[in-house]
Enzyme design. Structure first.
Site, short mmCIF file in Angstrom:
data_model
loop_
_atom_site.label_atom_id
_atom_site.label_comp_id
_atom_site.label_asym_id
_atom_site.label_seq_id
_atom_site.Cartn_x
_atom_site.Cartn_y
_atom_site.Cartn_z
N LYS A 65 0.83 -1.22 0.00
CA LYS A 65 0.00 0.00 0.00
C LYS A 65 0.86 1.27 0.00
CE LYS A 65 -3.96 -2.30 0.56
NZ LYS A 65 -3.61 -3.74 0.60
C1 LIG Z 1 -4.36 -4.88 0.30
C2 LIG Z 1 -3.58 -6.12 0.25
C3 LIG Z 1 -3.86 -7.12 -0.71
C4 LIG Z 1 -5.00 -7.01 -1.69
O1 LIG Z 1 -4.78 -5.98 -2.63
P1 LIG Z 1 -6.00 -5.42 -3.49
O2 LIG Z 1 -5.46 -4.25 -4.23
O3 LIG Z 1 -7.04 -5.01 -2.48
O4 LIG Z 1 -6.47 -6.51 -4.36
C5 LIG Z 1 -3.05 -8.24 -0.74
N1 LIG Z 1 -2.04 -8.41 0.14
C6 LIG Z 1 -1.75 -7.47 1.07
C7 LIG Z 1 -0.64 -7.72 2.01
C8 LIG Z 1 -2.50 -6.30 1.15
O5 LIG Z 1 -2.21 -5.37 2.07
#
Ligand SMILES: *Cc1c(COP(=O)(O)O)cnc(C)c1O
Length: 498
Positions: free
Chosen positions: A112
């Protein structure tokens, strides 16, 4: 310009799309036209830094930002203060055809950060450009990682306030502590007795509530979003797909034009959708492999064309993927259907009213050669983490473990030997309990608190503990409010004092 997936809003500039976050009437902003990147440009990326690749992608979409503005924002975001690796997103080779794109070198140890380090800066600039003088209020729904990344990215940003809602008991202990010990004079964190879908739905509802928006306006406030429903979150994620491909070119693993596979552990469908945009822009991709955990609503939709959220919700060891309503799938349908916004609006009305919809067979056929949907359970994921650690001396987190396992199953089934990039979405220490259990057995974790588990994992693997997680036990918990899921709107009002 940016238009609504549901055809219910006038076209807006990039700045307005980012400032608004979501279409006020419901629906998501998407680019009206997708810019193309030719092979020459992709080839040139092999000699560029992450920031330079980001520049060439971002300026194609941010028409109302100058090149200099974009460059400054990139330099403030992707540097060695915020990231602990000069490549920003290094590509590790696992074996002959498999590569791991490590997207967790930012300040909160999850992918993120790749977007949430830059997005606040884009938003502040966007607000400036649209001449808006309102305070920007950002309610954030999180399955665990967006919350902390947004708290970190927006910490003390003037003119912005952020309120994070996370599922109580539905995130890892480390994730929870990262959020409840957050600093910053413009942030708040609230636990919700519900799951991510409850948090996201309540936040989306508040967004689309005319009365609530009027109330905010009367106090000189306006909503925006830091979730991947905001185009400003998705756009920076397109960059690392070009970057990953360019690293393979640079090291001679592939030649220009060669197609690769991309594997993404998926929840809200934001990350994989960014990859799909890269593909639409010209990145040579053969297959996208959409990897889910037991909450396998996307596996089903890829295989049957039916999106059905009427199913049990499971808590798994990959909590950031415990999601049944994947918001960004709406943008995918918009592209696949050739911008059929009437259909999209109708489908999402059905999803809201009846809990499911069926995509036309004609549209489903358009994705079947490009997308593979599959899932794996906790047991298999733990086995994969153990196996990868023992065979390759490489430590996966639980989400990346889902991706690797789903990919291994696919490769075995098909014999496909195409070079493959697997997104590593979190640092293994973030989910230390499950990771330690995977490599050292259940006994290794029983009776231990999360801090001794961190130490133990470090002792066994020798992998450095991510800096974001090192001194978590020394920080005071500032937020301990727990609410019912029906109380989200009221909580926003309380926190804002309106
Ligand atoms: C948010 C997240 C995901 C999923 O990603 P999306 O963009 O919501 O599909 C997968 N793994 C981790 C560690 C995340 O923080």
């Amino acid at each position: 310009m940016y238009i609504s997936t549901r055809g219910n809003y006038h076209p807006v500039s990039a700045s307005e799309a980012i400032r608004l976050g979501m279409v006020p009437e419901g629906g998501l902003f998407v680019p009206e036209n997708i810019p193309l990147v030719d092979q020459e440009k992709i080839k040139a990326m092999a000699g560029q830094t992450y920031g330079e690749v980001a520049q060439s992608v971002l300026e194609l979409y941010l028409d109302d930002f100058t090149g200099g503005e974009i460059r400054d924002i990139i330099n403030e975001s992707y540097n060695l203060v915020n990231f602990d690796h000069p490549d920003i997103a290094p590509l590790a080779k696992l074996d002959r055809e498999t590569y791991i794109l490590e997207l967790w070198h930012g300040p909160t140890a999850a992918f993120k950060d790749m977007a949430l380090q830059i997005m606040p800066r884009l938003l502040v600039k966007a607000v400036e450009k649209t001449g808006s003088e309102e305070e920007v209020i950002i309610p954030v729904a999180t399955s665990g990682d967006t919350g902390k990344a947004a708290l970190e990215g927006f910490k003390n940003v003037p003119g912005v306030r952020i309120i994070v809602f996370y599922p109580y008991g539905g995130v890892s202990k480390v994730q929870e502590l990262q959020m409840t010990t957050a600093e910053g004079n413009n942030v708040a964190v609230v636990a919700v007795k519900g799951n991510f879908d409850d948090c996201q739905s309540a936040v989306k509802e508040a967004f689309a509530d005319p009365e609530f928006n009027r109330l905010l306006a009367s106090r000189k406030m306006v909503f925006s979003s830091a979730n991947s429903i905001n185009w400003g979150r998705l756009l920076p994620q397109i960059v690392y797909y070009f970057w990953g491909y360019a690293q393979l070119l640079k090291t001679g693993e592939i030649t220009i034009g060669e197609k690769i596979n991309v594997v993404v552990p998926t929840g809200n469908f934001g990350n994989i959708l960014a990859g799909y945009y890269a593909y639409l822009m010209g990145l040579p991709v053969q297959k996208f492999i959409c990897a889910s955990n037991k909450n396998n609503v996307l596996t089903d939709v890829f295989n049957t064309g039916v999106y059905d959220r009427r199913r049990e919700f499971y808590r798994t060891i990959s909590p950031s993927m415990d999601i049944l309503i994947s918001s960004n799938f709406e943008r995918f349908l918009f592209e696949i259907s050739g911008h059929d916004s009437e259909k999209i609006a109708a489908w999402y009305r059905e999803l809201h009213d009846k809990g499911f919809f069926r995509v036309d067979e004609e549209y489903r056929q358009r994705w079947q050669d490009l997308f593979i949907g599959d899932f794996t359970g906790d047991e298999e994921t733990l086995q994969e983490i153990k196996k990868t650690y023992e065979d390759k001396k490489y430590l996966l987190d639980t989400h990346t473990g889902v991706g690797v396992r789903v990919y291994r199953n696919y490769a075995q089934r098909t014999g496909d030997q195409t070079k493959t990039i697997i997104d590593a979405t979190a640092n293994p220490y973030k989910f230390n309990q499950a990771v330690l259990e995977a490599i050292a057995g259940k006994e290794a974790v029983t009776g231990k608190d999360e801090f001794s588990v961190l130490q133990e994992l470090h002792r066994i693997t020798g992998m450095p503990i991510h800096r974001a997680l090192k001194d978590l036990d020394k920080r005071p918990v500032v937020y301990n409010r727990v609410i019912e899921k029906s109380g989200i709107k009221q909580a926003i009002r309380d926190i804002l004092g309106i």
